[in-house]
Motif scaffolding. Structure first.
Motif, PDB file in Angstrom:
ATOM      1  N   GLY A  66       0.786  -1.226   0.000  1.00 11.12           N
ATOM      2  CA  GLY A  66       0.000   0.000   0.000  1.00 11.12           C
ATOM      3  C   GLY A  66       0.817   1.274   0.000  1.00 11.12           C
ATOM      4  O   GLY A  66       0.280   2.358  -0.216  1.00 11.12           O
ATOM      5  N   ASP A  67       2.124   1.192   0.241  1.00 10.85           N
ATOM      6  CA  ASP A  67       2.961   2.387   0.234  1.00 10.85           C
ATOM      7  C   ASP A  67       3.095   2.945  -1.182  1.00 10.85           C
ATOM      8  O   ASP A  67       2.961   2.222  -2.163  1.00 10.85           O
ATOM      9  CB  ASP A  67       4.369   2.069   0.754  1.00 10.85           C
ATOM     10  N   ILE A  68       3.377   4.231  -1.249  1.00 16.72           N
ATOM     11  CA  ILE A  68       3.690   4.895  -2.506  1.00 16.72           C
ATOM     12  C   ILE A  68       5.186   5.171  -2.497  1.00 16.72           C
ATOM     13  O   ILE A  68       5.707   5.731  -1.530  1.00 16.72           O
ATOM     14  CB  ILE A  68       2.896   6.207  -2.658  1.00 16.72           C
ATOM     15  N   ILE A  69       5.864   4.763  -3.557  1.00 21.54           N
ATOM     16  CA  ILE A  69       7.312   4.907  -3.652  1.00 21.54           C
ATOM     17  C   ILE A  69       7.644   5.955  -4.714  1.00 21.54           C
ATOM     18  O   ILE A  69       7.016   5.986  -5.777  1.00 21.54           O
ATOM     19  CB  ILE A  69       7.982   3.559  -4.038  1.00 21.54           C
ATOM     20  N   VAL A  70       8.644   6.776  -4.432  1.00 20.33           N
ATOM     21  CA  VAL A  70       9.147   7.752  -5.396  1.00 20.33           C
ATOM     22  C   VAL A  70      10.612   7.416  -5.643  1.00 20.33           C
ATOM     23  O   VAL A  70      11.426   7.449  -4.718  1.00 20.33           O
ATOM     24  CB  VAL A  70       9.019   9.200  -4.862  1.00 20.33           C
ATOM     25  N   THR A  71      10.935   7.051  -6.886  1.00 27.40           N
ATOM     26  CA  THR A  71      12.311   6.682  -7.224  1.00 27.40           C
ATOM     27  C   THR A  71      12.593   6.859  -8.698  1.00 27.40           C
ATOM     28  O   THR A  71      11.690   6.750  -9.534  1.00 27.40           O
ATOM     29  CB  THR A  71      12.619   5.219  -6.817  1.00 27.40           C
ATOM     30  N   GLN A  72      13.863   7.102  -9.003  1.00 29.69           N
ATOM     31  CA  GLN A  72      14.327   7.133 -10.389  1.00 29.69           C
ATOM     32  C   GLN A  72      14.892   5.776 -10.788  1.00 29.69           C
ATOM     33  O   GLN A  72      15.234   5.559 -11.941  1.00 29.69           O
ATOM     34  CB  GLN A  72      15.436   8.181 -10.547  1.00 29.69           C
ATOM     35  N   ASP A  73      15.017   4.880  -9.834  1.00 31.56           N
ATOM     36  CA  ASP A  73      15.695   3.608 -10.035  1.00 31.56           C
ATOM     37  C   ASP A  73      14.743   2.558 -10.613  1.00 31.56           C
ATOM     38  O   ASP A  73      13.847   2.073  -9.924  1.00 31.56           O
ATOM     39  CB  ASP A  73      16.266   3.131  -8.700  1.00 31.56           C
ATOM     40  N   TYR A  74      14.953   2.204 -11.876  1.00 32.11           N
ATOM     41  CA  TYR A  74      14.084   1.233 -12.548  1.00 32.11           C
ATOM     42  C   TYR A  74      14.144  -0.134 -11.875  1.00 32.11           C
ATOM     43  O   TYR A  74      13.131  -0.822 -11.763  1.00 32.11           O
ATOM     44  CB  TYR A  74      14.480   1.075 -14.017  1.00 32.11           C
ATOM     45  N   ASN A  99       5.195  -0.920 -18.635  1.00 31.78           N
ATOM     46  CA  ASN A  99       6.359  -0.160 -19.102  1.00 31.78           C
ATOM     47  C   ASN A  99       7.675  -0.573 -18.449  1.00 31.78           C
ATOM     48  O   ASN A  99       8.736  -0.186 -18.918  1.00 31.78           O
ATOM     49  CB  ASN A  99       6.138   1.352 -18.951  1.00 31.78           C
ATOM     50  N   ILE A 100       7.638  -1.364 -17.393  1.00 31.99           N
ATOM     51  CA  ILE A 100       8.865  -1.661 -16.652  1.00 31.99           C
ATOM     52  C   ILE A 100       9.864  -2.466 -17.485  1.00 31.99           C
ATOM     53  O   ILE A 100      11.070  -2.210 -17.422  1.00 31.99           O
ATOM     54  CB  ILE A 100       8.577  -2.343 -15.288  1.00 31.99           C
ATOM     55  N   GLU A 101       9.387  -3.398 -18.267  1.00 32.18           N
ATOM     56  CA  GLU A 101      10.295  -4.211 -19.080  1.00 32.18           C
ATOM     57  C   GLU A 101      11.065  -3.341 -20.076  1.00 32.18           C
ATOM     58  O   GLU A 101      12.270  -3.485 -20.247  1.00 32.18           O
ATOM     59  CB  GLU A 101       9.506  -5.302 -19.817  1.00 32.18           C
ATOM     60  N   SER A 102      10.366  -2.446 -20.728  1.00 29.89           N
ATOM     61  CA  SER A 102      10.983  -1.542 -21.692  1.00 29.89           C
ATOM     62  C   SER A 102      11.999  -0.623 -21.012  1.00 29.89           C
ATOM     63  O   SER A 102      13.091  -0.387 -21.528  1.00 29.89           O
ATOM     64  CB  SER A 102       9.889  -0.730 -22.381  1.00 29.89           C
ATOM     65  N   MET A 104      13.638  -1.214 -18.201  1.00 32.23           N
ATOM     66  CA  MET A 104      14.787  -2.028 -17.791  1.00 32.23           C
ATOM     67  C   MET A 104      15.671  -2.344 -18.992  1.00 32.23           C
ATOM     68  O   MET A 104      16.896  -2.345 -18.887  1.00 32.23           O
ATOM     69  CB  MET A 104      14.327  -3.322 -17.112  1.00 32.23           C
ATOM     70  N   PHE A 105      15.068  -2.587 -20.154  1.00 36.35           N
ATOM     71  CA  PHE A 105      15.840  -2.868 -21.361  1.00 36.35           C
ATOM     72  C   PHE A 105      16.652  -1.640 -21.772  1.00 36.35           C
ATOM     73  O   PHE A 105      17.830  -1.746 -22.120  1.00 36.35           O
ATOM     74  CB  PHE A 105      14.927  -3.336 -22.501  1.00 36.35           C
ATOM     75  N   GLN A 106      16.026  -0.467 -21.721  1.00 38.29           N
ATOM     76  CA  GLN A 106      16.730   0.773 -22.052  1.00 38.29           C
ATOM     77  C   GLN A 106      17.922   0.980 -21.121  1.00 38.29           C
ATOM     78  O   GLN A 106      19.004   1.364 -21.560  1.00 38.29           O
ATOM     79  CB  GLN A 106      15.791   1.973 -21.937  1.00 38.29           C
ATOM     80  N   ARG A 107      17.712   0.707 -19.835  1.00 37.13           N
ATOM     81  CA  ARG A 107      18.796   0.841 -18.866  1.00 37.13           C
ATOM     82  C   ARG A 107      19.933  -0.121 -19.209  1.00 37.13           C
ATOM     83  O   ARG A 107      21.108   0.254 -19.207  1.00 37.13           O
ATOM     84  CB  ARG A 107      18.284   0.584 -17.450  1.00 37.13           C
ATOM     85  N   HIS A 108      19.578  -1.359 -19.500  1.00 36.48           N
ATOM     86  CA  HIS A 108      20.568  -2.374 -19.845  1.00 36.48           C
ATOM     87  C   HIS A 108      21.378  -1.958 -21.076  1.00 36.48           C
ATOM     88  O   HIS A 108      22.604  -2.070 -21.098  1.00 36.48           O
ATOM     89  CB  HIS A 108      19.876  -3.721 -20.090  1.00 36.48           C
TER      90      HIS A 108
END
Length: 146
Positions: A66-74, A99-102, A104-108
């Motif tokens: 239930g928490d809301i997280i704020v991060t730039q880290d994919y 969108n997470i897979e895309s 993570m791929f961009q980061r990789h």
């Protein structure tokens, strides 16, 4: 429900938006930083050592459903996607299973290029529109959770 911020590299404007909304909605705000940073305010600060991903590990162990997280880290976002009620990038978009897979791929690919000696573009300068979009998403998550 709480707002937890990966606060080491989080823009001041985003921290302020979170602080204002947490106060307005009467919920706890937690900022997680490594010991090289000093943050003060009307919120909880969790300081961790400067080790690799130490802030991320603390957020993972601190986050409850239930928490809301704020991060730039994919990578952090991908780990917490099923647990958090929402994960927001400071640039004003919501991480999703779509969108997470895309991302993570961009980061990789960026890491691969840099490892090979290549260069990648850095982030663009922040805009007021990103702050407004971030706040809109945060408010929407807070209201949905009530």
């Amino acid at each position: 429900m709480r707002i937890i911020i990966d606060a080491d590299a989080c823009p001041k404007a985003v921290k302020k938006i979170c602080e204002d909304q947490a106060r307005k909605h009467g919920i706890e705000l937690i900022m997680v930083v490594d010991e090289a940073h000093e943050i003060y305010g009307n919120f909880t600060v969790i300081k961790v050592g400067q080790g690799l991903d130490s802030v991320d590990h603390k957020i993972i162990t601190t986050c409850i459903e239930g928490d809301i997280i704020v991060t730039q880290d994919y990578g952090l976002a991908s780990i917490l996607l099923q647990k958090a009620s929402g994960i927001i990038h400071p640039k004003g978009f919501l991480y999703t299973i779509f969108n997470i897979e895309s991302l993570m791929f961009q980061r990789h690919m960026g890491q691969k290029i840099r490892k090979a000696g290549g260069r990648t573009k850095g982030p663009k300068k922040r805009t007021g529109n990103e702050d407004r979009e971030f706040e809109k998403i945060l408010v929407s998550l807070l209201e949905k959770s009530r």
